[in-house]
Design an enzyme around this catalytic site. Structure first.
Site, PDB file in Angstrom:
ATOM      1  CB  SER A 298     -29.934   4.500  38.938  1.00 36.98           C
ATOM      2  OG  SER A 298     -30.892   5.246  38.222  1.00 36.98           O
TER       3      SER A 298
ATOM      4  CE1 TYR B  19      12.081  27.041  36.804  1.00 38.73           C
ATOM      5  CE2 TYR B  19      12.121  29.307  36.027  1.00 38.73           C
ATOM      6  CZ  TYR B  19      11.450  28.263  36.649  1.00 38.73           C
ATOM      7  OH  TYR B  19      10.176  28.441  37.109  1.00 38.73           O
TER       8      TYR B  19
ATOM      9  CD  GLU C  48     -19.342   2.728  35.578  1.00 38.38           C
ATOM     10  OE1 GLU C  48     -19.852   3.560  34.827  1.00 38.38           O
ATOM     11  OE2 GLU C  48     -19.992   2.090  36.424  1.00 38.38           O
TER      12      GLU C  48
ATOM     13  CG  HIS D 240      -9.470 -12.837  20.560  1.00 41.71           C
ATOM     14  ND1 HIS D 240      -8.837 -11.997  19.684  1.00 41.71           N
ATOM     15  CD2 HIS D 240      -8.672 -13.946  20.646  1.00 41.71           C
ATOM     16  CE1 HIS D 240      -7.730 -12.565  19.234  1.00 41.71           C
ATOM     17  NE2 HIS D 240      -7.597 -13.740  19.818  1.00 41.71           N
TER      18      HIS D 240
ATOM     19  CE  LYS E  58     -27.842   0.312  36.169  1.00 44.66           C
ATOM     20  NZ  LYS E  58     -27.813   1.349  35.147  1.00 44.66           N
TER      21      LYS E  58
HETATM   22  N1  ARG Z   1       7.711  29.014  41.154  1.00 46.09           N
HETATM   23  C1  ARG Z   1       8.829  28.694  40.337  1.00 46.09           C
HETATM   24  C2  ARG Z   1       8.652  27.302  39.751  1.00 46.09           C
HETATM   25  O1  ARG Z   1       7.899  26.589  40.273  1.00 46.09           O
HETATM   26  C3  ARG Z   1      10.094  28.733  41.134  1.00 46.09           C
HETATM   27  C4  ARG Z   1      11.309  29.015  40.340  1.00 46.09           C
HETATM   28  C5  ARG Z   1      11.280  30.388  39.861  1.00 46.09           C
HETATM   29  N2  ARG Z   1      12.485  30.751  39.202  1.00 46.09           N
HETATM   30  C6  ARG Z   1      12.552  31.838  38.407  1.00 46.09           C
HETATM   31  N3  ARG Z   1      13.667  32.064  37.853  1.00 46.09           N
HETATM   32  N4  ARG Z   1      11.517  32.602  38.203  1.00 46.09           N
HETATM   33  O2  ARG Z   1       9.259  26.946  38.776  1.00 46.09           O
END
Ligand code: ARG
Length: 458
Positions: free
Chosen positions: A278, A318, A291, A157, A284
């Site tokens: 400072s 993706y 920090e 504490h 200072k």
């Molecule tokens: N610049 C893209 C990324 O970093 C690469 C992959 C792109 N793929 C796509 N199907 N557009 O994710």
């Protein structure tokens, strides 16, 4: 006319604002080495599997090697108008080799390419971060070795609690850092799976050899599902959380250094090279480095949050959202490396004011537990011993003194079992030296902790 590499379907030039918005070359160009090495392995495999002519594969590899050398030497600059590093390298190769360059992207998508590059890049970064942590542990061991007997108050504490040593305190941080190394090693293991061959999402119809590429690039295995191979960014999250936890440790340590260097504590003094002044107050000396580490920890937590939130709603496989992984994880990496680079020499040059630590330990009744334990060893139940000692502390506060300065008569007024040996029992040295259980502050116990931690410095 659209002159993009993926032009064909599209009849218009992409709006320049979309172009800029879409482009990631500003930040993904830092993966150029990994991108080129990945492409070299891919080209070699394409040649070996008869997917492209061996002679073409050789030309591609030689061309990529040259591009790598030219970027390394500064001869070739990244084109800010390129969509990303993958497109940049491929179009540069095509500029140099003509049609042969156009064969590189056979049986590959940027989706598996980027999944590969980022894994390779992060593995390389882990290989740099871990030695930095090892170095920091080494500095802690050095400081601890010199301060096995440097008594200071231990706190709970933020109130003085029981005496410990500065060495004991340093070795607490060594333990945290040892766990940090473990976290980076674990992350590494899981990111060490080779995704190339996943294609856009569903592999490819070409007779590729993923294991060959895996071996060439030094991965320990291939990813086992192509959808996962291109959509997995768990390893970015994992690495960013390992970085966040490391930053949290550095931040707690920084907070202590800030406290310790205040006039209220004055346990330490930072070297002038690691403190700032400072612009208005001539007296200072500010612990800016610590920090900033404390402040930057918040920023790294932000990076972790960016990754988690970025991924939570993305369907397989993706999605372009995933391009956002890079700025976040790169920022976390840059930040933690910058912090370690500054923190390590700052710590190793810090001066200790052992007198002040000891003086602080001598006030605040941090030997009260030991006084109670003394009575217990004389046969009293702990709760009675606790109460008697509490009453003694109140008496000392009222009379502006400390337990060690009470006369035997004053002690005995509260319990007849007090004897001359109480003075030895409540000496700070005794309090520390008697805490020799494994993990404790007694010099011999801390020596074992140092010996253990040293193993992680190599
Ligand atoms: N610049 C893209 C990324 O970093 C690469 C992959 C792109 N793929 C796509 N199907 N557009 O994710």
């Amino acid at each position: 006319m659209n002159n993009k590499m993926w032009a064909g379907r599209s009849s218009k030039e992409v709006d320049s604002r979309v172009n800029d918005f879409n482009s990631s070359i500003k930040f993904d160009s830092r993966m150029y080495r990994q991108d080129i090495k990945g492409s070299m392995a891919h080209a070699e495999m394409l040649g070996d599997c008869g997917i492209i002519e061996k002679s073409e594969s050789e030309k591609i590899i030689a061309g990529l090697k040259e591009i790598l050398a030219d970027i390394d030497s500064g001869k070739l600059q990244f084109d800010p108008n390129a969509e990303d590093i993958h497109m940049f390298v491929e179009s540069e190769l095509t500029n140099r080799l003509g049609d042969t360059g156009k064969r590189l992207h056979t049986a590959r998508s940027r989706n598996d390419q980027v999944a590969l590059d980022i894994r390779m890049y992060l593995k390389d970064e882990i290989d740099e971060i871990i030695p930095m942590i090892r170095e920091l542990i080494g500095v802690l061991c050095d400081i601890a070795e010199k301060n096995l007997d440097t008594i200071m108050p231990g706190y709970t504490h933020l109130q003085r609690a029981q005496p410990i040593t500065f060495a004991h305190h340093m070795m607490a941080y060594a333990q945290m850092l040892i766990r940090d190394i473990g976290r980076f090693e674990d992350t590494y293991k899981r990111m060490n799976k080779m995704p190339l061959g996943s294609g856009a999402l569903a592999t490819t119809t070409y007779p590729i050899d993923r294991r060959q590429v895996c071996g060439l690039l030094g991965f320990d295995d291939i990813t086992m599902n192509s959808l996962d191979g291109v959509s997995d960014r768990d390893f970015c999250v994992e690495m960013c959380s390992a970085i966040s936890i490391l930053m949290m440790h550095l931040s707690r340590f920084s907070e202590e250094i800030i406290l310790w260097s205040s006039w209220e504590f004055k346990f330490i003094e930072l070297d002038d090279a690691y403190a700032t002044g400072s612009s208005i107050m001539p007296q200072k000396k500010n612990p800016d480095v610590t920090e900033l580490i404390r402040g930057k920890t918040g920023r790294v937590y932000g990076d972790l949050n960016t990754l988690l939130v970025m991924l939570k709603g993305t369907p397989l496989a993706y999605n372009k959202d995933m391009q956002e992984d890079k700025e976040a994880i790169f920022d976390a990496i840059d930040t933690v490396k910058l912090c370690l680079t500054t923190f390590i020499p700052m710590l190793s040059t810090m001066e200790l004011y052992k007198e002040n630590m000891r003086n602080a330990a001598a006030r605040g009744f941090i030997n009260a537990t030991d006084c109670a334990d003394y009575l217990v060893k004389k046969g009293l139940p702990f709760r009675d011993a606790y109460k008697i000692t509490g009453t003694l502390v109140a008496y000392c506060i009222k009379n502006q003194t400390v337990l060690e300065n009470l006369s035997l008569d004053e002690f005995r007024e509260l319990s007849p079992v007090f004897d001359d040996d109480v003075y030895e029992a409540i000496k700070l040295e005794t309090c520390v030296n008697m805490r020799k259980a494994d993990g404790g502050p007694a010099p011999d116990a801390v020596k074992k902790q140092i010996e253990f931690a040293r193993k992680y410095t190599k």
